[in-house]
Enzyme design. Sequence first.
Site, PDB file in Angstrom:
ATOM      1  N   ARG A 148      83.343  75.225 -51.802  1.00 20.74           N
ATOM      2  CA  ARG A 148      83.953  76.123 -52.788  1.00 20.74           C
ATOM      3  C   ARG A 148      82.872  77.055 -53.337  1.00 20.74           C
ATOM      4  O   ARG A 148      81.803  76.606 -53.740  1.00 20.74           O
ATOM      5  CB  ARG A 148      84.570  75.327 -53.934  1.00 20.74           C
ATOM      6  CG  ARG A 148      85.807  74.525 -53.508  1.00 20.74           C
ATOM      7  CD  ARG A 148      86.573  74.013 -54.711  1.00 20.74           C
ATOM      8  NE  ARG A 148      87.673  73.150 -54.304  1.00 20.74           N
ATOM      9  CZ  ARG A 148      88.881  73.598 -53.955  1.00 20.74           C
ATOM     10  NH1 ARG A 148      89.143  74.884 -53.975  1.00 20.74           N
ATOM     11  NH2 ARG A 148      89.826  72.747 -53.589  1.00 20.74           N
TER      12      ARG A 148
ATOM     13  N   ARG B 158     111.259  48.894 -60.979  1.00 19.69           N
ATOM     14  CA  ARG B 158     110.282  49.551 -61.858  1.00 19.69           C
ATOM     15  C   ARG B 158     110.458  51.060 -61.817  1.00 19.69           C
ATOM     16  O   ARG B 158     111.155  51.592 -60.973  1.00 19.69           O
ATOM     17  CB  ARG B 158     108.869  49.265 -61.357  1.00 19.69           C
ATOM     18  CG  ARG B 158     108.386  47.860 -61.570  1.00 19.69           C
ATOM     19  CD  ARG B 158     107.090  47.693 -60.790  1.00 19.69           C
ATOM     20  NE  ARG B 158     106.484  46.394 -61.038  1.00 19.69           N
ATOM     21  CZ  ARG B 158     105.597  45.842 -60.234  1.00 19.69           C
ATOM     22  NH1 ARG B 158     105.219  46.457 -59.128  1.00 19.69           N
ATOM     23  NH2 ARG B 158     105.070  44.669 -60.530  1.00 19.69           N
TER      24      ARG B 158
ATOM     25  N   ASP C 296      98.788  73.970 -51.004  1.00 19.30           N
ATOM     26  CA  ASP C 296      99.526  74.295 -52.227  1.00 19.30           C
ATOM     27  C   ASP C 296     100.621  75.341 -51.996  1.00 19.30           C
ATOM     28  O   ASP C 296     101.520  75.498 -52.824  1.00 19.30           O
ATOM     29  CB  ASP C 296      98.563  74.825 -53.302  1.00 19.30           C
ATOM     30  CG  ASP C 296      97.563  73.779 -53.741  1.00 19.30           C
ATOM     31  OD1 ASP C 296      97.855  72.587 -53.579  1.00 19.30           O
ATOM     32  OD2 ASP C 296      96.489  74.143 -54.243  1.00 19.30           O
TER      33      ASP C 296
HETATM   34  O1  F6P Z   1      93.522  73.899 -53.104  1.00 19.42           O
HETATM   35  C1  F6P Z   1      94.153  72.751 -52.665  1.00 19.42           C
HETATM   36  C2  F6P Z   1      93.906  71.594 -53.521  1.00 19.42           C
HETATM   37  O2  F6P Z   1      94.258  70.596 -52.654  1.00 19.42           O
HETATM   38  C3  F6P Z   1      94.648  71.449 -54.865  1.00 19.42           C
HETATM   39  O3  F6P Z   1      95.982  71.120 -54.807  1.00 19.42           O
HETATM   40  C4  F6P Z   1      93.828  70.397 -55.556  1.00 19.42           C
HETATM   41  O4  F6P Z   1      94.004  70.382 -56.918  1.00 19.42           O
HETATM   42  C5  F6P Z   1      92.456  70.798 -55.172  1.00 19.42           C
HETATM   43  O5  F6P Z   1      92.565  71.421 -53.905  1.00 19.42           O
HETATM   44  C6  F6P Z   1      91.462  69.678 -55.198  1.00 19.42           C
HETATM   45  O6  F6P Z   1      90.455  69.898 -54.290  1.00 19.42           O
HETATM   46  P1  F6P Z   1      88.917  69.531 -54.453  1.00 19.42           P
HETATM   47  O7  F6P Z   1      88.856  68.127 -54.874  1.00 19.42           O
HETATM   48  O8  F6P Z   1      88.352  69.785 -53.107  1.00 19.42           O
HETATM   49  O9  F6P Z   1      88.361  70.459 -55.461  1.00 19.42           O
END
Ligand code: F6P
Length: 359
Positions: A74, A171, A136
Amino acid sequence: MLRIAMLTSGGDCQALNVAMRGVAKTLYKNVKDVEIYGFMDGYKGMMYKKYRLLKEKDFSGILTQGGTILGTSRTPFKTINVPDLDGNDKVELMIKTYKELKLDCLVVLGGNGSHKTANLLYERGLNVITLPKTIDNDLFGTDMSFGFQSAIDIAANTIDCIHTTAASHSRVFIVELMGHKTGWLTLYAGIAGGADIILIPEIPYSIDSVISAIKSRTENGKRFTIIAVAEGAVTKDEAKLTKKELKKLKEVENFMYPSAAYKLGAMITEATGQEVRVTVPGHVQRGGQPNAYDRVLATRLGVKAAELIMEGKYGMMPCVRNNSIETIPLGEVAGKTRMLEPDADIILQARQLGLCLGD
Ligand code: F6P
């Protein structure tokens, strides 16, 4: 000689390899001399010259392989103009690498954040084509992104498994699915898995409405209730807070509730006295093999990306519109989120079915 480079950016998903294979196969078939480079770990590979020259054989045997052969990371867009630890301008570093490799085009496979950076690079003069990936399904400008359908399969299968144990134990079960901003995955998986209550970020929920749906099931002799909740679902009160206030509240609440499902579970136990169990499949949802639907979709999008490169039409993203593969300018995609509209067909159909959406 045609020289291109590819990179995968942001959270991974199924069918990234499929899409890259689609691009590569089409180029190898139609262009006499082609060199394809792969930047490792997303934009970082482009900044710091971590790349390799890919060969035709690199694209063999990856049709069924989840994840990404290039690795990903990221690179938040909000920090893209902040110099790196050595004081370098990140965008300049990427432009420099592009020029040194004498690239004709950069192909970026990414979701929302990655598209903002891709568009910035295009605006700075690079030839860029992107491909829509995300479980998503919230990328603007395409009816569907690859990864979404495979994730639905996994999430729905999780709810299927919960069904038998929920029925045995009488549950309330809460299954928390991915989606911080949008509820596409939760809604589709919830319907596919037969959840009784579905809570998504686009429709803030009232705990009273959730409780009354559970009570009415109990009164009708149902032994269990299954709730599919998106990780970003919020109560009506939380929806009134600013982004900053909500973040602060979550930080405080995190000590008690690790995520949305646990808070919901606590409120249900308090109001009904029923036993509640929480299941969070987490990253399993974007793992494993791409399903057949995603293999076809990512292949079609990959072929289109290669066609755009061959035609020299840059600054575009191949997309899906009414089941056909079309294109949309990057400038129209970047910076927007594709939300589920509260009056979308599928929401109205869910209501007709008697599903509780928490409002
Ligand atoms: O962008 C996709 C996604 O899977 C989201 O739904 C989720 O919240 C996020 O990435 C979490 O990803 P990471 O743990 O890699 O930051």
